[in-house]
Structures are given as structure tokens and as C-alpha cells.
Scaffold this active site. Structure first.
Site, PDB file in Angstrom:
ATOM      1  N   LYS A   9       0.833  -1.210   0.000  1.00  0.00           N
ATOM      2  CA  LYS A   9       0.000   0.000   0.000  1.00  0.00           C
ATOM      3  C   LYS A   9       0.872   1.265   0.000  1.00  0.00           C
ATOM      4  O   LYS A   9       2.090   1.186   0.198  1.00  0.00           O
ATOM      5  CB  LYS A   9      -0.924  -0.043   1.229  1.00  0.00           C
ATOM      6  N   TYR A  49     -12.327  -2.001  -3.455  1.00  0.00           N
ATOM      7  CA  TYR A  49     -12.856  -2.066  -2.093  1.00  0.00           C
ATOM      8  C   TYR A  49     -14.383  -2.025  -2.051  1.00  0.00           C
ATOM      9  O   TYR A  49     -14.964  -1.683  -1.009  1.00  0.00           O
ATOM     10  CB  TYR A  49     -12.263  -0.944  -1.242  1.00  0.00           C
ATOM     11  N   PHE A  57     -15.625   3.815   7.196  1.00  0.00           N
ATOM     12  CA  PHE A  57     -14.251   4.180   6.835  1.00  0.00           C
ATOM     13  C   PHE A  57     -13.990   4.138   5.330  1.00  0.00           C
ATOM     14  O   PHE A  57     -12.862   4.329   4.881  1.00  0.00           O
ATOM     15  CB  PHE A  57     -13.249   3.280   7.572  1.00  0.00           C
ATOM     16  N   ARG A  85      -2.062 -14.506   3.647  1.00  0.00           N
ATOM     17  CA  ARG A  85      -2.844 -13.811   4.682  1.00  0.00           C
ATOM     18  C   ARG A  85      -2.199 -14.025   6.066  1.00  0.00           C
ATOM     19  O   ARG A  85      -2.132 -13.111   6.874  1.00  0.00           O
ATOM     20  CB  ARG A  85      -4.294 -14.307   4.689  1.00  0.00           C
ATOM     21  N   THR A  91      -5.749  -7.751  10.251  1.00  0.00           N
ATOM     22  CA  THR A  91      -6.035  -6.465   9.609  1.00  0.00           C
ATOM     23  C   THR A  91      -5.548  -5.293  10.452  1.00  0.00           C
ATOM     24  O   THR A  91      -4.932  -4.355   9.935  1.00  0.00           O
ATOM     25  CB  THR A  91      -7.557  -6.337   9.363  1.00  0.00           C
ATOM     26  N   ARG A 102       2.275  -7.032   9.023  1.00  0.00           N
ATOM     27  CA  ARG A 102       1.593  -5.952   9.748  1.00  0.00           C
ATOM     28  C   ARG A 102       2.058  -5.877  11.201  1.00  0.00           C
ATOM     29  O   ARG A 102       2.128  -4.805  11.792  1.00  0.00           O
ATOM     30  CB  ARG A 102       0.079  -6.156   9.659  1.00  0.00           C
ATOM     31  N   ASN A 112      -1.943  -0.092   7.107  1.00  0.00           N
ATOM     32  CA  ASN A 112      -1.481  -1.431   7.493  1.00  0.00           C
ATOM     33  C   ASN A 112      -0.631  -2.115   6.429  1.00  0.00           C
ATOM     34  O   ASN A 112      -0.549  -3.327   6.357  1.00  0.00           O
ATOM     35  CB  ASN A 112      -2.661  -2.301   7.951  1.00  0.00           C
ATOM     36  N   HIS A 115      -1.983  -5.255   1.234  1.00  0.00           N
ATOM     37  CA  HIS A 115      -3.276  -5.870   0.926  1.00  0.00           C
ATOM     38  C   HIS A 115      -3.035  -7.274   0.395  1.00  0.00           C
ATOM     39  O   HIS A 115      -2.068  -7.506  -0.331  1.00  0.00           O
ATOM     40  CB  HIS A 115      -4.021  -5.073  -0.161  1.00  0.00           C
ATOM     41  N   GLU A 126      -9.542  -9.750  -8.069  1.00  0.00           N
ATOM     42  CA  GLU A 126      -8.549  -8.687  -7.894  1.00  0.00           C
ATOM     43  C   GLU A 126      -7.418  -8.796  -8.915  1.00  0.00           C
ATOM     44  O   GLU A 126      -6.942  -7.778  -9.421  1.00  0.00           O
ATOM     45  CB  GLU A 126      -8.028  -8.710  -6.451  1.00  0.00           C
TER      46      GLU A 126
END
Ligand code: DAT
Ligand code: MG
Length: 148
Positions: A9, A49, A57, A85, A91, A102, A112, A115, A126
Site C-alpha cells: 500500500k 474495495y 471508513f 494472509r 487487519t 503488519r 497497514n 493488501h 482482484e
């Protein structure tokens, strides 16, 4: 072979974490099949998203992901979706275990660092959103015999 979509990110790019993050997945034994530095348009952010459209948010999330370049990637390997993951951590970085990306590099949920697709369905969606077919490279490495 299973594929997933991962993305450093804007905070990760600004903090010079692209190499660190790529290195973790390389060392694990997964294979990079596509990667590019890019800016995300408002439209792509809202689509990517989309599942969070009704969340409070959402606006903040879209503003953040379009605030600077990201490093988008496709990685391949056995069970790569779930394992990536796990390597990313929870998250919210405050709940992410040390040793995860993270957990090691993030502090707040807004920023964070990374993704990753959360299921085979989202991975396919995606990858299709971010990459054209011809941007994905299929190749084999002899080292795979020592990993699998
Ligand atoms: P993940 O990125 O682990 O798949 P998610 O899909 O639930 O998490 O949410 C997408 C992103 O939205 C997440 O990486 C950070 C942001 N986010 C999630 N929950 C949030 C919250 N409660 N407040 C602010 N941002 C949040
Ligand atoms: Mg998600």
C-alpha cells in the site's frame, strides 16, 4: 497453481518496504508472476474495495489507497492465498503477531502496509482488476524441486 493478488500500500511504498515484503514471499518459496508500481484511480479504488462501500471508513480507505503509488503483485504457489494472509497478519496491526508483516511494520488499521486477497474468488477478481493476462508471466524455476 493457486495465485493471489498482493499489494504494498502507499504507506509501504513511502516507507521503502517493497523490497522487504517481496523478499519475505520469495524466501517463503512463492513465485512472483507479475508486479508493477502504479497509481490507483478513484474508480479502481472504489471497485477494488467495493465490499466495504457501506462502511464508515470507506471514504478514508479510498483516499488512502489513492494517495500515492502502490506496488501491485501476483504471487503463485501451493495454498498461497491463505498462507499470504497468515504472513500479512491481522487487519489491525495492533492485533497482528510479531513476525507478520503488519505485526512488524504497522501500528494503526488505517495504514497497514499490505493488501492480500482473502479467498479464491477475491483473488481471481482482484488479479483481473489490476493485471492484464499478458502481464502475468508463467515460468518455472529448478529450485521449485527443493521447495515442493
Ligand atoms: P484486510 O485488508 O485485512 O483484508 P478488510 O478487507 O476487512 O481487511 O478491510 C480492508 C481495509 O480497510 C483494511 O486493510 C484497512 C481498512 N479498514 C478495515 N477496518 C477498518 C476500520 N475499522 N477502520 C478503518 N479502516 C479499516
Ligand atoms: Mg480484505
Amino acid at each position: 497453481m493457486e495465485k493471489t493478488f498482493l499489494m504494498v500500500k502507499p504507506d509501504g511504498v513511502q516507507r521503502n518496504l517493497i523490497g522487504e515484503i517481496v523478499s519475505r514471499f520469495e524466501k517463503k518459496g512463492f513465485q512472483l508472476v507479475g508486479g508493477k508500481l502504479m497509481s490507483i484511480s478513484q474508480a479502481l479504488a472504489e471497485e477494488h474495495y467495493g465490499e466495504h462501500k457501506e462502511r464508515p471508513f470507506f471514504g478514508e480507505l479510498v483516499d488512502f489507497i489513492t494517495s500515492g503509488p502502490v506496488f501491485a503483485m501476483v504471487w503463485e504457489g501451493e495454498n498461497v492465498i491463505a498462507t499470504a494472509r497468515q504472513m500479512m497478519g491481522s487487519t489491525n496491526p495492533k492485533d497482528a503477531a510479531p513476525g507478520t508483516i503488519r505485526g512488524d511494520f504497522g501500528i494503526t488499521v488505517g495504514k497497514n502496509v499490505i493488501h492480500g486477497s482473502d479467498s479464491p474468488t477475491s483473488a481471481e477478481r482482484e488479479i483481473g482488476l489490476f493485471f492484464k493476462e499478458e502481464e502475468l508471466v508463467e515460468y518455472s524455476k529448478l529450485i521449485n524441486e527443493w521447495i515442493n
